[in-house]
Design a protein around this motif. Structure first.
Motif, PDB file in Angstrom:
ATOM      1  N   THR A 100       0.838  -1.199   0.000  1.00 14.45           N
ATOM      2  CA  THR A 100       0.000   0.000   0.000  1.00 14.45           C
ATOM      3  C   THR A 100       0.878   1.255   0.000  1.00 14.45           C
ATOM      4  N   ARG A 101       2.185   1.089   0.097  1.00 14.29           N
ATOM      5  CA  ARG A 101       3.105   2.203   0.317  1.00 14.29           C
ATOM      6  C   ARG A 101       3.883   2.587  -0.939  1.00 14.29           C
ATOM      7  N   PRO A 102       3.695   3.810  -1.431  1.00  9.29           N
ATOM      8  CA  PRO A 102       4.386   4.241  -2.649  1.00  9.29           C
ATOM      9  C   PRO A 102       5.914   4.105  -2.620  1.00  9.29           C
ATOM     10  N   GLN A 117      -0.107  -2.223  -6.440  1.00  9.30           N
ATOM     11  CA  GLN A 117      -0.448  -1.279  -5.372  1.00  9.30           C
ATOM     12  C   GLN A 117      -1.855  -1.590  -4.895  1.00  9.30           C
ATOM     13  N   PHE A 119      -5.205  -0.852  -2.731  1.00  6.78           N
ATOM     14  CA  PHE A 119      -6.011   0.249  -2.198  1.00  6.78           C
ATOM     15  C   PHE A 119      -7.270  -0.314  -1.547  1.00  6.78           C
ATOM     16  N   ASN A 129      -7.660   8.989  -3.651  1.00  7.77           N
ATOM     17  CA  ASN A 129      -6.268   8.589  -3.416  1.00  7.77           C
ATOM     18  C   ASN A 129      -5.766   7.597  -4.454  1.00  7.77           C
ATOM     19  N   LYS A 132      -4.567   9.759  -7.306  1.00  6.45           N
ATOM     20  CA  LYS A 132      -3.374  10.524  -6.905  1.00  6.45           C
ATOM     21  C   LYS A 132      -2.135   9.623  -6.831  1.00  6.45           C
ATOM     22  N   HIS A 133      -2.244   8.521  -6.096  1.00  2.68           N
ATOM     23  CA  HIS A 133      -1.079   7.662  -5.895  1.00  2.68           C
ATOM     24  C   HIS A 133      -0.721   6.859  -7.137  1.00  2.68           C
ATOM     25  N   GLN A 134      -1.707   6.490  -7.935  1.00  7.62           N
ATOM     26  CA  GLN A 134      -1.425   5.739  -9.152  1.00  7.62           C
ATOM     27  C   GLN A 134      -0.538   6.564 -10.079  1.00  7.62           C
ATOM     28  N   ASP A 136       1.502   8.956  -9.251  1.00  3.92           N
ATOM     29  CA  ASP A 136       2.806   9.139  -8.631  1.00  3.92           C
ATOM     30  C   ASP A 136       3.635   7.856  -8.661  1.00  3.92           C
ATOM     31  N   THR A 137       3.029   6.731  -8.363  1.00  9.97           N
ATOM     32  CA  THR A 137       3.752   5.460  -8.221  1.00  9.97           C
ATOM     33  C   THR A 137       3.885   4.708  -9.538  1.00  9.97           C
TER      34      THR A 137
END
Length: 197
Positions: A100-102, A117, A119, A129, A132-134, A136-137
């Motif tokens: 779960t951690r970028p 990843q 979620f 989120n 957002k995280h997709q 970024d990661t």
């Protein structure tokens, strides 16, 4: 082989497996592992074990000719940090990791492992989120839990470039078919009945 090329190959190999069988066995104990290795499932998500046990667990999966993806956040004795990924890469033959951690996922990509990843989509803020995280990661796959939400699966699969894996609360063939119809690339489940469908 370069790390980037290995990562591309690992993600591609996992994707090809999902073309043949979109069901992923998620195992949470030794009994589940033994049972899933009797199925036709080719991709195994390992959700249990300790730092001392995980090399042997992965080896058992690999010896059976299957691919192994380790949920590093759930391995006892490994902190959910980049060093955990270094350990998995150096001491196991795992094909990828779930987290779960970028920062953990970015490190896995650097080391040539396929990345999933995870979620937990429990409300609209959690859904935002994912976007957002997709970005970024940039994981190879996104696992959405719970997976028994076809409307949300459809929204994510139609708006993200990353393939979606539906996991959690998938209890029967109807749930599997609904998730796949909504655009999920695959289903991960701890339910042995689904492994043998």
């Amino acid at each position: 082989m370069s790390r980037e090329r290995r990562k591309t190959n690992m993600a591609g190999e996992l994707s090809a497996m999902l073309d043949e069988c979109p069901i992923i066995a998620a195992v949470k104990n030794e009994a589940g592992l033994e049972q899933c290795l009797q199925s036709e499932i080719q991709l195994v998500f390992i959700l249990y074990g300790s730092v001392c046990e995980i090399p042997a667990i992965v080896q058992q999966v690999k010896n059976a000719g299957r691919s192994a993806v380790v949920h590093v956040d759930l391995i006892s004795g490994l902190s959910p940090r980049e060093a955990a990924v270094d350990f998995i890469r150096q001491y196991t033959r795992a094909d990828g990791i779930i987290s779960t951690r970028p920062p953990v996922l970015r490190r896995a990509k650097d080391l040539g492992l396929a990345t999933v990843q995870r979620f937990f989509v429990i409300d609209s803020m959690a859904l935002e989120n994912v976007y957002k995280h997709q970005e970024d990661t940039r994981p190879d796959f996104i696992e959405m839990l719970p997976g028994a939400m076809p409307k949300i699966l459809q929204k994510l699969s139609s708006s993200l470039p990353t393939p979606i894996i539906a996991g959690g609360l998938i209890s029967d063939k109807e749930d599997v078919m609904a998730a796949l119809k909504a655009g999920a690339r695959a289903i991960s489940t701890t339910n042995p009945e689904i492994w043998f469908m």
